[in-house]
Design a protein around this motif. Sequence first.
Motif: not given
Length: 360
Positions: A43, A47-50, A73, A76, A120, A123-124
């Motif tokens: 982490l 970079s990760f999306d979830a 993170a 995330l 996702v 969280k956004r």
Amino acid sequence: MKLLFLEDNPGDVRLILLMLQEAPSKRFEIHHVKRLSEALPRLQEESFDAILSDLGLPDSQGLDTLIALREQAPFLPIVVLTGNDDEAMGVAAVQAGAQDYLVKGNITTDLLVKSLNFAVERKRGEQTILEERNRAAFFKDLLVHDINNINHGLLFHLKRLLKDDTLGEKQKEGVSTCLSLVEKIAQLITNVHLLSEIDKGDLNLEAVDFKSVLNACVEKVKQMFIQSKEVEIHQHLPEEPIFIRGNYLLDTVVTNILINAVKYNRQPVATIWVEAHALEDGRYYKVEFKDNGIGIPDSAKSAMFRKSERFNGDTSSGLGIGLTLVKKVVEGYGGKIWLEDRVKGDFTQGSNFVLLLPKA
């Protein structure tokens, strides 16, 4: 979607990977690890999306897993996996900051994909709200600071003008009116700032000597009206000390109530009676501020503490944000506040502000 997947059970790993690979509407780039100690450096470096994570790992259990992932993170989205017999842990994880939870044994491909997509987007949305709040707080602080600086200058010069012997009585009356308006603006700015601080929820409560605060507020309010109104404030308090669970904002609460009792009063002498006693449950002090002012009708009482409410006539005009602030502070202490008639059934005889303040 680039997904970090934490799971140590081989059967669960195969099932989840198969579901994600078969997902018709979404392509997943899956990075699987078995331990929290493997996930944390990933982490930090990638970079990760979830994140999709079992909470029971070889080197971390329960909510400690979630907490560690969120600390590493914080931006995330995280979906957690729980066992069939531990759905309560999933609920607790959502309350602790996860976006969603899935119960092993009840997972389908469609449910898994929807959960990750939802996480996702949620969280956004949270991040957008946080950014807007931070932006609003920045401009609020900037505005408060700049207007306060202007107000300090205006107050200084207006007070100097009042001492100018070359001004006539009408001129001094005009200056005095302007001074009063600027002082109201300054108080409004202070109240808005305090409301903002209270909304953050960090009140840092401690034991506060109610009698000392009350005496200081009484002297302050009498000085405020020394040239415009005769004020009498009678205290009927127990002999023993009264320590409540509060903070420095207790001064604001008491001052606001006393000021309103004097301002909205047509009697030759504005009289206030302050009474207090401990309730039998041993948890609260009941404090009452009774006055001989104009009073407030029943139809307006509950709305007096809502800043969005306004009424016509002297019975409420101008009380506004001060009482909203008072209510927020008292409730922040874990107490209650409400409004009654000083003489039951006849609001024209004055008001009684009743507070339940928790004992320290």
